[in-house]
Motif scaffolding. Sequence first.
Motif, PDB file in Angstrom:
ATOM      1  N   TYR A  22       2.326   0.086 -14.179  1.00 37.71           N
ATOM      2  CA  TYR A  22       1.437   1.400 -14.759  1.00 37.71           C
ATOM      3  C   TYR A  22       0.700   1.050 -15.655  1.00 37.71           C
ATOM      4  O   TYR A  22       0.580   0.141 -16.320  1.00 37.71           O
ATOM      5  N   GLY A  25       1.507   8.685 -11.963  1.00 37.68           N
ATOM      6  CA  GLY A  25       0.598   8.037 -12.774  1.00 37.68           C
ATOM      7  C   GLY A  25      -0.315   7.129 -12.203  1.00 37.68           C
ATOM      8  O   GLY A  25      -0.265   6.463 -10.859  1.00 37.68           O
ATOM      9  N   GLN A  26      -1.216   6.362 -12.898  1.00 46.16           N
ATOM     10  CA  GLN A  26      -2.380   5.483 -12.326  1.00 46.16           C
ATOM     11  C   GLN A  26      -1.366   4.137 -12.325  1.00 46.16           C
ATOM     12  O   GLN A  26      -0.928   3.536 -13.149  1.00 46.16           O
ATOM     13  N   VAL A  27      -1.490   3.453 -11.086  1.00 48.45           N
ATOM     14  CA  VAL A  27      -0.696   2.415 -10.737  1.00 48.45           C
ATOM     15  C   VAL A  27      -1.746   1.035 -10.693  1.00 48.45           C
ATOM     16  O   VAL A  27      -2.768   1.137 -10.218  1.00 48.45           O
ATOM     17  N   LYS A  28      -1.510   0.157 -11.909  1.00 51.70           N
ATOM     18  CA  LYS A  28      -2.542  -1.019 -11.998  1.00 51.70           C
ATOM     19  C   LYS A  28      -2.332  -1.897 -10.660  1.00 51.70           C
ATOM     20  O   LYS A  28      -3.097  -2.506 -10.180  1.00 51.70           O
ATOM     21  N   VAL A  62       6.319  -2.985 -10.029  1.00 52.18           N
ATOM     22  CA  VAL A  62       5.026  -1.742  -9.970  1.00 52.18           C
ATOM     23  C   VAL A  62       4.501  -1.570 -11.464  1.00 52.18           C
ATOM     24  O   VAL A  62       5.425  -1.325 -12.245  1.00 52.18           O
ATOM     25  N   GLU A 115       0.819  -1.374   0.179  1.00 57.49           N
ATOM     26  CA  GLU A 115       0.003   0.075   0.173  1.00 57.49           C
ATOM     27  C   GLU A 115       0.830   1.348  -0.005  1.00 57.49           C
ATOM     28  O   GLU A 115       0.498   2.133  -0.848  1.00 57.49           O
ATOM     29  N   SER A 160       2.124   6.144  -7.201  1.00 58.89           N
ATOM     30  CA  SER A 160       1.064   6.700  -7.999  1.00 58.89           C
ATOM     31  C   SER A 160       1.024   8.225  -8.024  1.00 58.89           C
ATOM     32  O   SER A 160       0.446   8.933  -8.876  1.00 58.89           O
ATOM     33  N   LYS A 161       2.097   8.866  -7.662  1.00 55.76           N
ATOM     34  CA  LYS A 161       2.305  10.237  -7.716  1.00 55.76           C
ATOM     35  C   LYS A 161       2.825  10.476  -9.186  1.00 55.76           C
ATOM     36  O   LYS A 161       2.705  11.589  -9.855  1.00 55.76           O
ATOM     37  N   SER A 198       4.083   7.103 -17.572  1.00 55.57           N
ATOM     38  CA  SER A 198       4.257   7.070 -16.034  1.00 55.57           C
ATOM     39  C   SER A 198       5.354   6.495 -15.461  1.00 55.57           C
ATOM     40  O   SER A 198       6.178   6.800 -14.586  1.00 55.57           O
ATOM     41  N   LYS A 229       2.763   1.643  -3.425  1.00 56.56           N
ATOM     42  CA  LYS A 229       1.563   2.085  -4.423  1.00 56.56           C
ATOM     43  C   LYS A 229       1.266   3.563  -4.239  1.00 56.56           C
ATOM     44  O   LYS A 229       1.265   4.392  -5.399  1.00 56.56           O
ATOM     45  N   SER A 230       1.223   4.095  -2.967  1.00 57.61           N
ATOM     46  CA  SER A 230       0.788   5.527  -2.898  1.00 57.61           C
ATOM     47  C   SER A 230       2.115   6.400  -3.303  1.00 57.61           C
ATOM     48  O   SER A 230       1.742   7.365  -3.836  1.00 57.61           O
TER      49      SER A 230
END
Length: 341
Positions: free
Chosen positions: A63, A44-47, A61, A34, A41-42, A68, A37-38
């Motif tokens: 994306y 771009g969108q993380v899958k 990780v 978690e 995520s800064k 990203s 991911k946070s």
Amino acid sequence: MGLPRFIRPNGVDEQLSPNLYVANCGPSVGLSYEIIKSVFSKFGQVKGVYAADESGARVIVSYVDVGSAQAALKALDGHSCPDLGGRSLHIRFSVLQPTSEVNDSIPVSLVASELSIPGLYLWHDFINAKEEQELLTAVDDRPWNNLSKRRVQHYGYEFCYETRNVNTKEQLGELPSFVSSILERISSLPDLGDSASLVLDQLTVNEYPRGVGLSPHIDTHSAFEGLIFSLSLAGPCIMEFRRYLDGSWLPKTASSNDMKVKNLENGSNLIRRAIHLPPRSMLLLSGEARYAWHHYIPHHKIDMVNDNVIRRGSRRVSFTFRKVRKGPCQCEFPQYCDSQR
């Protein structure tokens, strides 16, 4: 079973990808998925964030887009990251691994009869939860031998992994008293017939950490007789069975009897079956199931069973009972038999 698999980058032919291989990052170094991911995520969108291997210190990780991933790599690779405990991350692009052999997703049965493999049996709740804990306590009070990815204990005779055989001249003693009730229960199983009088004299206890499985193999014919019992404790797993036809299966060498799979088949000469082994269940391999089918535990942390996600426990412990063979094997499957090749 549909979980993402990524190729570890080799640092030479690196290619752009929305997936990043991130070292010095993961649960074993105090960073939850978690938190990771946070931070990522800064950019771009993380899958998703996935374990890159079994170390717990390297992750993938993933994306939604390549841009990203490029931005995250440029900003974080080789730099101290305050939001991740000041750790310096080592990042490379990674790509999805092409599927090998055949489609990895096959139906998983809950009972042995659905597999139609002669000689395969499974008894659920062979022991109760109290007996399970007593067995685990008994082996945890004894010393373990460390292998590369798991720990083992041997009783009666030691199994030598280099030769995949036992030295019948070096007996370790009788099987421990804490399995006496298990042996009695085995002897009373209704499907054994005349084989119930077989005295099992070898026990291997395996401890598999979460995510660790077992390579495809057939237990060496010359090492053990025709009944092999395996009691699953502590955690569930999927066991797959493979039957290779028309010469598509080849041992590494006849002398070592390594029984390793070539993994080059296109599926036409390969029959696959899978079964779910819950804790406290007893599996029996006999006849064709013992002599002609490779058995295999996939290296997964999560298994899919009839569209249900089943997470493996922190460990799985198996008690495998066998009878050491004192002469050559004369089974009906010479193509798999080291005594007859």
